[in-house]
Design an enzyme around this catalytic site. Structure first.
Site, PDB file in Angstrom:
ATOM      1  N   ASP A  19      -8.156  -2.356  13.882  1.00 33.45           N
ATOM      2  CA  ASP A  19      -9.539  -2.500  13.413  1.00 33.45           C
ATOM      3  C   ASP A  19      -9.701  -3.683  12.459  1.00 33.45           C
ATOM      4  OD1 ASP A  19      -8.373  -1.619  11.053  1.00 33.45           O
ATOM      5  OD2 ASP A  19      -9.575   0.211  10.879  1.00 33.45           O
ATOM      6  N   GLU A  48      -9.880  -1.401   4.928  1.00 36.13           N
ATOM      7  CA  GLU A  48     -10.552  -1.056   6.181  1.00 36.13           C
ATOM      8  C   GLU A  48     -11.881  -1.814   6.294  1.00 36.13           C
ATOM      9  OE1 GLU A  48      -8.837   0.330   8.292  1.00 36.13           O
ATOM     10  OE2 GLU A  48      -8.085   2.319   7.793  1.00 36.13           O
ATOM     11  N   HIS A  55      -7.888  -4.358   9.702  1.00 38.88           N
ATOM     12  CA  HIS A  55      -7.504  -4.212   8.287  1.00 38.88           C
ATOM     13  C   HIS A  55      -6.243  -5.026   7.978  1.00 38.88           C
ATOM     14  CE1 HIS A  55      -5.093  -0.466   9.613  1.00 38.88           C
ATOM     15  NE2 HIS A  55      -4.199  -1.329   9.195  1.00 38.88           N
ATOM     16  N   ASP A  62       0.828  -1.205   0.000  1.00 41.89           N
ATOM     17  CA  ASP A  62       0.000   0.000   0.000  1.00 41.89           C
ATOM     18  C   ASP A  62       0.863   1.256   0.000  1.00 41.89           C
ATOM     19  OD1 ASP A  62       0.890  -0.538   2.594  1.00 41.89           O
ATOM     20  OD2 ASP A  62      -1.086  -1.131   3.288  1.00 41.89           O
TER      21      ASP A  62
HETATM   22  C1  F6R Z   1       1.146  -1.571   6.038  1.00 40.35           C
HETATM   23  C2  F6R Z   1      -0.067  -2.357   6.126  1.00 40.35           C
HETATM   24  C3  F6R Z   1      -0.932  -2.319   7.340  1.00 40.35           C
HETATM   25  C4  F6R Z   1      -0.158  -2.597   8.608  1.00 40.35           C
HETATM   26  C5  F6R Z   1      -1.083  -2.475   9.810  1.00 40.35           C
HETATM   27  C6  F6R Z   1      -0.356  -2.755  11.102  1.00 40.35           C
HETATM   28  O1  F6R Z   1       1.780  -1.783   4.796  1.00 40.35           O
HETATM   29  O2  F6R Z   1      -0.369  -3.039   5.206  1.00 40.35           O
HETATM   30  O3  F6R Z   1      -1.959  -3.274   7.210  1.00 40.35           O
HETATM   31  O4  F6R Z   1       0.399  -3.877   8.534  1.00 40.35           O
HETATM   32  O5  F6R Z   1      -1.614  -1.188   9.843  1.00 40.35           O
HETATM   33  O6  F6R Z   1       0.603  -1.751  11.297  1.00 40.35           O
HETATM   34  P1  F6R Z   1       1.749  -1.926  12.371  1.00 40.35           P
HETATM   35  O7  F6R Z   1       2.542  -3.100  11.958  1.00 40.35           O
HETATM   36  O8  F6R Z   1       2.539  -0.660  12.315  1.00 40.35           O
HETATM   37  O9  F6R Z   1       1.050  -2.146  13.671  1.00 40.35           O
END
Ligand code: F6R
Length: 261
Positions: A136, A143, A138, A67
């Site tokens: 949440d 989301e 995702h 992303d």
């Molecule tokens: C980032 C991504 C997100 C993160 C998620 C958890 O490329 O795809 O899904 O993996 O927001 O973020 P962290 O690892 O920072 O808790």
């Protein structure tokens, strides 16, 4: 879904790196899917150390990030292009230009998303996708409410995700972009193997839902229940709400070695 509950992030780093290393030995030109954020950092650190020691090489591999924020300047340190370069790509031996991400600065966003999907397909698809999970639920930036069949597209970040990520923007919520481009849930489901990493009590509910809850767009990670090859690497805190934690521990302890990850 295989659930592996480990003591700490270092153990997660080792096991995640084992999965990537085994793939690259089998297939040196493998295609990797790369998550940003804090969850995969222990894996990236371990892979960087193994690469420096000559134990693993990315010289023939390719990578696709999950992303990207929309509208962050190319030189912004929190653009995911720069984050993945700093955290991983620049520390190993990928050939120049072999890791790409969705273009969050494209004038024509739908065309850029379609081009990203086409590039992944032209590379032969993703062999191993590294994932984190948001509080949440995702994965990527899909989301709650995301189509379970979605492909790469623009999404609006939830306030919760922006609050969670404000730590990367000096705590300034207003500095966190409101939109992102993300591989869709359908894109992620097309990867041949998914390795999802979660640490800390803040992820415990999302992990419980993903592994043990009903499949629902409200907890997007639950779509992985339909994937034939998912490895979930957790520390004890992230596993804290799993109803079948003891069963997962016993299953992993008694797993035949030949199975690998
Ligand atoms: C980032 C991504 C997100 C993160 C998620 C958890 O490329 O795809 O899904 O993996 O927001 O973020 P962290 O690892 O920072 O808790």
């Amino acid at each position: 879904m295989e659930i592996v509950i480990l003591d700490d992030a270092r153990d997660i780093g080792r096991l995640g790196a084992d999965a990537v290393g085994a793939l690259l030995r089998r297939r040196p030109d493998a295609v990797l899917g790369l998550a940003t954020g804090s969850s995969p950092l222990a894996v990236y650190d371990e892979l960087a150390a193994r690469c420096a020691a000559g134990e693993v090489s990315f010289a023939r591999a390719r990578g696709f990030t999950l992303d990207e924020y929309v509208g962050l300047a190319a030189d912004h340190p929190e653009s995911y292009r720069n984050v993945i370069d700093t955290a991983f790509v620049s520390r190993v031996d990928f050939a120049p230009g072999t890791v790409q991400g969705p273009d969050g600065l494209a004038a024509d966003i739908p065309a850029a998303c379609a081009a990203y999907e086409a590039d992944i397909a032209a590379a032969g698809g993703i062999d191993l996708q590294i994932l984190g999970i948001g509080t949440d639920g995702h994965i990527g930036f899909n989301e709650p409410g995301s189509s379970l069949a979605s492909r790469t597209r623009i999404k609006t970040l939830t306030r919760q995700t922006r609050l969670d990520n404000a730590r990367f923007f000096d705590g300034d919520l207003d500095a966190v972009p409101t939109h992102c481009l993300t591989q869709g849930l359908g894109t992620i489901m097309s990867a041949r193997h998914a390795v999802l990493i979660a640490t800390g009590a803040g992820k415990a509910e999302a992990v419980h839902q993903m592994v043990e809850g009903p499949v629902s767009a409200m907890w997007p990670g639950t779509v992985l229940q339909h994937h034939p090859h998912v490895t979930v690497l957790l520390d004890r805190a992230a596993a804290g709400r799993l109803q079948l934690a003891e069963y997962y521990r016993e299953t992993y302890r008694s797993k035949p070695r030949w199975q690998g990850l």
